[in-house]
Write a protein that holds these residues in place. Structure first.
Motif, short mmCIF file in Angstrom:
data_model
loop_
_atom_site.label_atom_id
_atom_site.label_comp_id
_atom_site.label_asym_id
_atom_site.label_seq_id
_atom_site.Cartn_x
_atom_site.Cartn_y
_atom_site.Cartn_z
N LYS A 1 0.76 -1.15 -0.02
CA LYS A 1 -0.15 0.11 -0.06
C LYS A 1 0.85 1.17 0.01
O LYS A 1 1.88 1.25 0.75
N GLY A 2 0.51 2.07 -0.86
CA GLY A 2 1.24 3.49 -1.00
C GLY A 2 2.34 3.31 -1.98
O GLY A 2 3.10 4.47 -2.18
N ARG A 3 2.61 2.32 -2.51
CA ARG A 3 3.63 2.21 -3.43
C ARG A 3 3.11 2.24 -4.89
O ARG A 3 2.14 1.68 -5.27
N ARG A 4 3.77 2.56 -5.73
CA ARG A 4 3.75 2.51 -7.61
C ARG A 4 4.11 1.00 -7.79
O ARG A 4 5.16 0.59 -7.60
N TYR B 1 9.07 2.25 -8.83
CA TYR B 1 7.95 1.24 -9.03
C TYR B 1 8.37 0.12 -8.49
O TYR B 1 9.46 -0.41 -8.61
N ASN C 1 -1.10 3.07 -9.02
CA ASN C 1 -0.54 4.18 -8.49
C ASN C 1 -0.62 3.94 -6.82
O ASN C 1 -1.20 3.00 -6.30
N GLU C 2 -0.02 5.14 -6.18
CA GLU C 2 0.02 5.01 -4.81
C GLU C 2 -1.47 4.89 -3.97
O GLU C 2 -1.50 4.49 -2.97
N GLN C 3 -2.48 5.19 -4.74
CA GLN C 3 -3.74 5.20 -4.38
C GLN C 3 -4.40 3.94 -4.44
O GLN C 3 -5.59 3.71 -3.88
#
Length: 195
Positions: free
Chosen positions: A42-45, A79, A139-141
């Motif tokens: 979570k929070g990573r690309r 990423y 994406n991060e979301q």
């Protein structure tokens, strides 16, 4: 854990995904025998790549080093690259266990941080993955920024790579500039995922 499994099963009953939608959650075993999930990342690309070693389209991109170069490009932009094998037992490209996955990563010279085993095809079906290779950028979301083919020329001919637009690199460049991905969905090409 039970709630997560129910959520995954319910998600698999829904329609095909589109850019901008939430990426379905999954938990899979990696090449080190560890469980990897989107929740943990979570929070990573993230880049997801569907893989089958026997597919000529996968061979095109790995044997030419185009896939490894694309992986390196993504890693330099922050990423996490996840390679997923959804080939079932007895089907082309089936990878038996974590040790075999580790050997495949090494043999390919892959830059993926995780090689994930999806032998029941649950994750592949969640993403409606149809081909190898097929790419998703998250994406991060936790939303899908890109989904589709690695590039613009759907062939197994290595000589086409130089003429093709690498959709993955283009999307990553646009995201890095704070721009919306101009081509967020393309038709994936390659071999059918061997569920």
């Amino acid at each position: 854990m039970m709630k997560l499994l129910i959520a995954i099963l319910l998600t698999s009953l829904t329609f095909a995904l589109s850019p901008g939608e939430k990426a379905p959650e999954f938990i899979l075993m990696n090449q080190k025998g560890e469980l990897v999930s989107l929740e943990n990342l979570k929070g990573r690309r993230i880049v997801l790549e569907w893989y089958n070693e026997g597919c000529p389209f996968v061979r095109k991109h790995y044997d030419s080093k185009n896939m490894q170069e694309t992986q390196t490009f993504a890693l330099r932009h922050g990423y996490t690259w996840l390679t997923i094998n959804s080939s079932n037992v007895g089907k082309q490209g089936y990878i038996e266990d974590s040790e075999a996955a580790k050997k495949r990563l090494k043999a390919e010279g892959s830059r993926a941080q995780h090689f994930l085993l999806d032998t029941k095809g649950v994750t592949g079906r969640l993403y409606n993955a149809k081909t190898t290779p097929e790419i998703f950028i998250i994406n991060e979301q936790g939303r899908i920024d890109y989904m589709g083919g690695i590039d613009s020329i759907p062939s197994a001919d290595k000589s086409d790579i130089q003429k093709a637009e690498n959709y993955v690199k283009t999307a990553i460049k646009e995201i890095a500039k704070g721009e919306k991905v101009s081509t967020a969905k393309t038709k994936p090409y390659g071999c059918s995922v061997k569920y």
